[in-house]
Design a protein around this motif. Structure first.
Motif, PDB file in Angstrom:
ATOM      1  N   PRO A   1       0.832  -1.201   0.000  1.00  0.00           N
ATOM      2  CA  PRO A   1       0.000   0.000   0.000  1.00  0.00           C
ATOM      3  C   PRO A   1       0.870   1.256   0.000  1.00  0.00           C
ATOM      4  N   MET A   2       0.316   2.332  -0.491  1.00  0.00           N
ATOM      5  CA  MET A   2       1.037   3.597  -0.593  1.00  0.00           C
ATOM      6  C   MET A   2       1.268   4.191   0.796  1.00  0.00           C
ATOM      7  N   THR A   3       2.422   4.797   0.968  1.00  0.00           N
ATOM      8  CA  THR A   3       2.720   5.461   2.238  1.00  0.00           C
ATOM      9  C   THR A   3       2.209   6.901   2.201  1.00  0.00           C
ATOM     10  N   TRP A   4       2.071   7.457   3.395  1.00  0.00           N
ATOM     11  CA  TRP A   4       1.650   8.852   3.503  1.00  0.00           C
ATOM     12  C   TRP A   4       2.647   9.762   2.778  1.00  0.00           C
ATOM     13  N   GLY A   5       3.941   9.493   2.934  1.00  0.00           N
ATOM     14  CA  GLY A   5       4.962  10.316   2.269  1.00  0.00           C
ATOM     15  C   GLY A   5       4.827  10.283   0.758  1.00  0.00           C
ATOM     16  N   GLU A   6       4.585   9.109   0.193  1.00  0.00           N
ATOM     17  CA  GLU A   6       4.404   8.988  -1.268  1.00  0.00           C
ATOM     18  C   GLU A   6       3.153   9.739  -1.719  1.00  0.00           C
ATOM     19  N   PHE A   7       2.080   9.593  -0.959  1.00  0.00           N
ATOM     20  CA  PHE A   7       0.815  10.247  -1.301  1.00  0.00           C
ATOM     21  C   PHE A   7       0.977  11.770  -1.263  1.00  0.00           C
ATOM     22  N   LYS A   8       1.545  12.264  -0.180  1.00  0.00           N
ATOM     23  CA  LYS A   8       1.727  13.718  -0.034  1.00  0.00           C
ATOM     24  C   LYS A   8       2.644  14.258  -1.129  1.00  0.00           C
TER      25      LYS A   8
ATOM     26  N   GLN B   1     -12.950   2.644   4.492  1.00  0.00           N
ATOM     27  CA  GLN B   1     -11.603   3.140   4.243  1.00  0.00           C
ATOM     28  C   GLN B   1     -11.071   2.459   2.996  1.00  0.00           C
ATOM     29  N   MET B   2     -10.529   3.272   2.099  1.00  0.00           N
ATOM     30  CA  MET B   2     -10.021   2.762   0.820  1.00  0.00           C
ATOM     31  C   MET B   2      -8.590   3.265   0.617  1.00  0.00           C
ATOM     32  N   TYR B   3      -7.888   2.557  -0.239  1.00  0.00           N
ATOM     33  CA  TYR B   3      -6.524   2.945  -0.568  1.00  0.00           C
ATOM     34  C   TYR B   3      -6.516   3.839  -1.799  1.00  0.00           C
ATOM     35  N   PRO B   4      -5.600   4.814  -1.842  1.00  0.00           N
ATOM     36  CA  PRO B   4      -5.394   5.520  -3.099  1.00  0.00           C
ATOM     37  C   PRO B   4      -4.789   4.538  -4.093  1.00  0.00           C
ATOM     38  N   GLY B   5      -5.376   4.435  -5.247  1.00  0.00           N
ATOM     39  CA  GLY B   5      -4.862   3.552  -6.287  1.00  0.00           C
ATOM     40  C   GLY B   5      -4.196   4.385  -7.361  1.00  0.00           C
ATOM     41  N   GLU B   6      -4.757   4.344  -8.531  1.00  0.00           N
ATOM     42  CA  GLU B   6      -4.213   5.079  -9.674  1.00  0.00           C
ATOM     43  C   GLU B   6      -4.510   6.573  -9.544  1.00  0.00           C
ATOM     44  N   PHE B   7      -3.553   7.406  -9.961  1.00  0.00           N
ATOM     45  CA  PHE B   7      -3.738   8.856 -10.031  1.00  0.00           C
ATOM     46  C   PHE B   7      -3.882   9.227 -11.498  1.00  0.00           C
ATOM     47  N   VAL B   8      -4.856  10.075 -11.785  1.00  0.00           N
ATOM     48  CA  VAL B   8      -5.071  10.512 -13.160  1.00  0.00           C
ATOM     49  C   VAL B   8      -5.092  12.032 -13.168  1.00  0.00           C
ATOM     50  N   SER B   9      -4.155  12.634 -13.898  1.00  0.00           N
ATOM     51  CA  SER B   9      -4.180  14.092 -14.011  1.00  0.00           C
ATOM     52  C   SER B   9      -4.598  14.470 -15.419  1.00  0.00           C
ATOM     53  N   GLY B  10      -5.564  15.386 -15.467  1.00  0.00           N
ATOM     54  CA  GLY B  10      -6.069  15.866 -16.741  1.00  0.00           C
ATOM     55  C   GLY B  10      -5.774  17.341 -16.874  1.00  0.00           C
ATOM     56  N   ASP B  11      -6.539  18.029 -17.728  1.00  0.00           N
ATOM     57  CA  ASP B  11      -6.318  19.453 -17.965  1.00  0.00           C
ATOM     58  C   ASP B  11      -6.412  20.276 -16.683  1.00  0.00           C
ATOM     59  N   GLU B  12      -7.489  20.064 -15.917  1.00  0.00           N
ATOM     60  CA  GLU B  12      -7.692  20.856 -14.705  1.00  0.00           C
ATOM     61  C   GLU B  12      -7.873  20.005 -13.451  1.00  0.00           C
ATOM     62  N   ALA B  13      -7.978  18.689 -13.614  1.00  0.00           N
ATOM     63  CA  ALA B  13      -8.307  17.836 -12.470  1.00  0.00           C
ATOM     64  C   ALA B  13      -7.206  16.822 -12.179  1.00  0.00           C
TER      65      ALA B  13
END
Length: 187
Positions: free
Chosen positions: A7-14, A117-129
């Motif tokens: 699972p992702m760590t707080w440091g990686e997420f931040k 409670q869920m884990y952050p999985g994939e991150f998707v960055s678009g034009d504004e989001a």
């Protein structure tokens, strides 16, 4: 991106958030379902966990849990920017230093989705989001991952497999027992 074993760590997420401060932060909790844009980050919890698993092994870890809340009345058409979320994080960290090695979870629920409670999985960055796709939490048998069963080192999965039930035995006791047998109609 996280997987169930790492699972992702707080440091990686931040750190990932810090790379996208000007994007609008969205959370997808199911395919095509997003936390309403009016959401608030209501609290950030740091939870030290100490447990003993079914194999008798003590385990400990820390979780950082970011709680999201949807107000009953829509307050905004756009979700907060990542930079605003980071200001909340910085405010929290002034009082509660968050462990960068802690496992990060997002806690969310609404009237159509039970709080979990869920884990952050994939991150998707678009034009504004900047969208964080959330994946469900999971359970595991830590003893089995060590090739143990409950309370032993035998490698048997006795506690985690289906229960084995013994068939009850009918036992006759004394003279009355012969008068009342299954199917005789006495009971």
């Amino acid at each position: 991106m996280m997987n169930q074993l790492n699972p992702m760590t707080w440091g990686e997420f931040k750190n990932t958030l810090e790379q996208n401060p000007d994007l609008h932060l969205q959370f997808q909790y199911e395919e095509g379902k997003y936390v309403d844009s009016s959401y608030h980050i209501t609290e950030i919890k740091q939870a030290p966990i100490v447990s003993v698993d079914c194999g008798g092994q003590m385990n400990s870890w820390t979780e950082v849990i970011v709680q999201l809340w949807e107000p009953s009345v829509k307050e905004a058409d756009r979700s907060m920017k990542v930079g605003k979320a980071l200001k909340i994080v910085n405010l929290v960290e002034k009082s509660l230093p968050l462990n960068p090695n802690a496992i990060v979870k997002i806690e969310f629920g609404n009237s159509k989705f039970d709080t979990r409670q869920m884990y952050p999985g994939e991150f998707v960055s678009g034009d504004e989001a900047f969208t964080v796709n959330l994946v469900p939490d999971f359970t595991q048998c830590k003893a089995l991952t060590r090739d143990q069963s409950c309370g032993t080192n035998s490698g048997s999965a006795a506690c985690c497999g289906p229960a084995v039930l013994e068939k009850p035995q009918l036992v006759e006791v004394g003279e009355e027992a012969s008068a009342c047998t299954p199917g005789s109609g006495c009971c």
